[in-house]
Scaffold this active site. Structure first.
Site, PDB file in Angstrom:
ATOM      1  N   LYS A 258      30.669  93.998  11.831  1.00  0.00           N
ATOM      2  CA  LYS A 258      31.758  93.253  12.481  1.00  0.00           C
ATOM      3  C   LYS A 258      31.787  91.768  12.161  1.00  0.00           C
ATOM      4  O   LYS A 258      30.761  91.101  12.165  1.00  0.00           O
ATOM      5  CB  LYS A 258      31.604  93.391  13.996  1.00  0.00           C
ATOM      6  CG  LYS A 258      31.877  94.785  14.501  1.00  0.00           C
ATOM      7  CD  LYS A 258      31.749  94.740  15.994  1.00  0.00           C
ATOM      8  CE  LYS A 258      31.998  96.057  16.658  1.00  0.00           C
ATOM      9  NZ  LYS A 258      31.547  95.969  18.054  1.00  0.00           N
TER      10      LYS A 258
ATOM     11  N   ARG B  15       4.980  95.166  14.585  1.00  0.00           N
ATOM     12  CA  ARG B  15       4.883  93.932  15.372  1.00  0.00           C
ATOM     13  C   ARG B  15       3.453  93.635  15.824  1.00  0.00           C
ATOM     14  O   ARG B  15       3.061  92.471  15.915  1.00  0.00           O
ATOM     15  CB  ARG B  15       5.808  94.008  16.585  1.00  0.00           C
ATOM     16  CG  ARG B  15       7.243  93.850  16.170  1.00  0.00           C
ATOM     17  CD  ARG B  15       8.163  93.946  17.345  1.00  0.00           C
ATOM     18  NE  ARG B  15       9.504  93.526  16.956  1.00  0.00           N
ATOM     19  CZ  ARG B  15      10.601  93.889  17.583  1.00  0.00           C
ATOM     20  NH1 ARG B  15      10.530  94.667  18.638  1.00  0.00           N
ATOM     21  NH2 ARG B  15      11.773  93.455  17.176  1.00  0.00           N
TER      22      ARG B  15
ATOM     23  N   GLY C  65      17.688  88.782  16.534  1.00  0.00           N
ATOM     24  CA  GLY C  65      18.574  87.891  17.291  1.00  0.00           C
ATOM     25  C   GLY C  65      18.164  86.433  17.168  1.00  0.00           C
ATOM     26  O   GLY C  65      19.011  85.544  17.044  1.00  0.00           O
TER      27      GLY C  65
ATOM     28  N   GLY D 281      18.124  92.683  11.889  1.00  0.00           N
ATOM     29  CA  GLY D 281      17.709  94.084  11.951  1.00  0.00           C
ATOM     30  C   GLY D 281      18.006  94.951  10.742  1.00  0.00           C
ATOM     31  O   GLY D 281      17.084  95.437  10.083  1.00  0.00           O
TER      32      GLY D 281
HETATM   33  P1  AMP Z   1      25.203  94.689  11.669  1.00  0.00           P
HETATM   34  O1  AMP Z   1      24.260  95.122  12.771  1.00  0.00           O
HETATM   35  O2  AMP Z   1      26.420  94.000  12.142  1.00  0.00           O
HETATM   36  O3  AMP Z   1      24.486  93.974  10.571  1.00  0.00           O
HETATM   37  O4  AMP Z   1      25.785  96.037  11.064  1.00  0.00           O
HETATM   38  C1  AMP Z   1      24.982  96.996  10.442  1.00  0.00           C
HETATM   39  C2  AMP Z   1      25.728  98.280  10.415  1.00  0.00           C
HETATM   40  O5  AMP Z   1      26.947  98.102   9.728  1.00  0.00           O
HETATM   41  C3  AMP Z   1      24.979  99.362   9.675  1.00  0.00           C
HETATM   42  O6  AMP Z   1      24.625 100.371  10.579  1.00  0.00           O
HETATM   43  C4  AMP Z   1      25.977  99.857   8.640  1.00  0.00           C
HETATM   44  O7  AMP Z   1      26.031 101.269   8.569  1.00  0.00           O
HETATM   45  C5  AMP Z   1      27.296  99.336   9.155  1.00  0.00           C
HETATM   46  N1  AMP Z   1      28.272  99.148   8.081  1.00  0.00           N
HETATM   47  C6  AMP Z   1      28.141  98.441   6.951  1.00  0.00           C
HETATM   48  N2  AMP Z   1      29.228  98.549   6.190  1.00  0.00           N
HETATM   49  C7  AMP Z   1      30.094  99.339   6.846  1.00  0.00           C
HETATM   50  C8  AMP Z   1      31.379  99.837   6.553  1.00  0.00           C
HETATM   51  N3  AMP Z   1      32.007  99.518   5.417  1.00  0.00           N
HETATM   52  N4  AMP Z   1      31.982 100.630   7.466  1.00  0.00           N
HETATM   53  C9  AMP Z   1      31.333 100.953   8.606  1.00  0.00           C
HETATM   54  N5  AMP Z   1      30.117 100.528   8.944  1.00  0.00           N
HETATM   55  C10 AMP Z   1      29.485  99.733   8.072  1.00  0.00           C
END
Ligand code: AMP
Length: 396
Positions: A199, A35, A378, A355
């Protein structure tokens, strides 16, 4: 608004909002200076023009006033190395000393203010605090895209205290805003959004907004299993948000109505536990045996996603396709990163942001093979959710 590149900073004192929220270890050493480095071109241009720079930033989330571990003084040495000039330091962003140091600052000199968030007025967007900051300089430059979604004193309120032509984006912010706008408002078709991560609940708003703009939406990662469950599939122990099944169904219905093609992973790499050394196997994503969980997209999904990516002219990627942090489950994310790089080489415009997708593209050493890697997690998400970012609106 003023245009940074055309502006001559000769004789001006530029109050520059940067995002120096860097990670420090327990000895207060910087463990990743990305950064800081990202702000250097903006700062050098001001100094080379014959202007001076007053730097303001936050660091961490101090709750109650000053704390040693969040002091920006820990950044002075690194900043001096990168800029090649002495960096003065004001131990309070708005104190008498800051005023004095700013008043006597000479062309070519740099003053760093202590962490803005040591004053709670910063996050409250306090007008009087913003005005005190504004009085330190003659022109305002916002180069902190990472905090552009916050209506804080230094990121948006302060802009009102400068005439229109004396408030502008810095080079980093200009790059971020123009690539985000290019994707959201001027995307060349076919436009494919690749959305992954854990999620559905975190990505609903972005998917809903992209339904109005994208031609294809690829959905991977843990969030895909909520869609399969919503369609009556078996997902075993995979991540699944039962309270979001209705939303998942609605997304699929809306996509159909709007003519947007949603691509879900046909197959998955499954594991008997959430562990780097888990037993693995392959299964159809809508029929995962009980006791097993999907942790990556499988080879058939990779093939079909690659085809869509390869035919796209605009690509937005947010969120990994699997648990890429573990070697056994990184192949899906890596293959998609490679496909995005290949499409870029063929002339597509690709923006990577949020991220974990940035961490992934860096892990696979492909960040210089895509069009733009955003520094704003974000902020970028909120932009693609269709929200107006206060940091952008204030300058304009
Ligand atoms: P996000 O911050 O919502 O983009 O989520 C990123 C995180 O989702 C990463 O740390 C991944 O390890 C996790 N992730 C991706 N695919 C899966 C999965 N099939 N099951 C569990 N965690 C996951």
């Amino acid at each position: 608004m003023g245009t940074f590149s055309n502006y001559s900073f000769k004789g001006e004192k530029a109050v520059v909002r940067v995002d120096f929220n860097v990670p420090l270890n327990e000895r207060f050493e910087i463990t990743d200076d990305t950064r800081i480095r990202a702000s250097i071109p903006t700062l050098k241009k001001i100094l080379q023009d014959g202007g001076s720079v007053i730097l303001m930033s936050h660091l961490g989330r101090p709750k109650e006033g000053p704390v040693e571990k969040y002091s920006l003084k820990h950044l002075i040495n690194r900043l001096q190395q990168l800029l090649g000039v002495v960096v003065k330091f004001a131990p309070d962003a708005v104190g008498e000393e800051a005023k004095q140091l700013a008043a006597t600052l000479q062309p070519g000199e740099v003053l760093l203010l202590e962490n803005l968030r040591f004053h709670k007025e910063e996050e409250k967007g306090d007008k009087a605090f913003a005005e005190r900051l504004s009085r330190l300089g003659t022109v305002y430059v916002n180069d902190a895209f990472g905090t552009a979604h916050r209506a804080h004193a230094s990121t948006s309120i302060i802009a009102d205290f400068f005439p229109k032509e004396k408030r502008m984006f810095g080079l980093l912010m200009e790059g971020e805003v123009s690539s985000a706008e290019r994707v959201l408002h001027n995307a060349e078709a076919p436009f494919t959004a690749i959305i992954g991560g854990a999620k559905v609940s975190d990505k609903i708003l972005i998917i809903e907004n992209l339904l109005k703009r994208a031609n294809h939406i690829i959905i991977g990662g843990g969030m895909s299993y909520t869609f399969f469950r919503a369609m009556g599939g078996n997902v075993g122990n995979s991540l699944c948000e039962d309270d979001r099944m209705k939303t998942a169904k609605e997304i699929l219905e809306n996509a159909k109505a709007l003519g947007v093609q949603i691509h879900l992973p046909i197959d998955s790499v499954i594991a008997d536990k959430f562990d780097a050394n888990a037993e693995t196997n392959l299964a159809d994503s809508n029929n995962i045996p009980s006791g097993w969980m999907g942790l990556d997209i499988g080879p058939k999904s990779i093939q079909s996603f690659k085809k869509v990516i390869n035919n796209s002219r605009t690509l937005l990627w947010n969120g990994p396709m699997g648990v890429f942090e573990m070697e056994k489950f990184q192949n899906g994310t890596k293959s998609i990163a490679e496909a995005v790089a290949e499409a870029t080489e063929k002339g597509a415009f690709s923006l990577i942001g949020g991220g974990d997708s940035v961490a992934a593209i860096n892990k696979f050493h492909l960040s210089n093979k895509v069009s733009y890697v955003s520094t704003g997690g974000g902020a970028l998400l909120e932009y693609f959710e269709g929200k107006e970012l206060p940091g952008i609106a204030a300058i304009r």
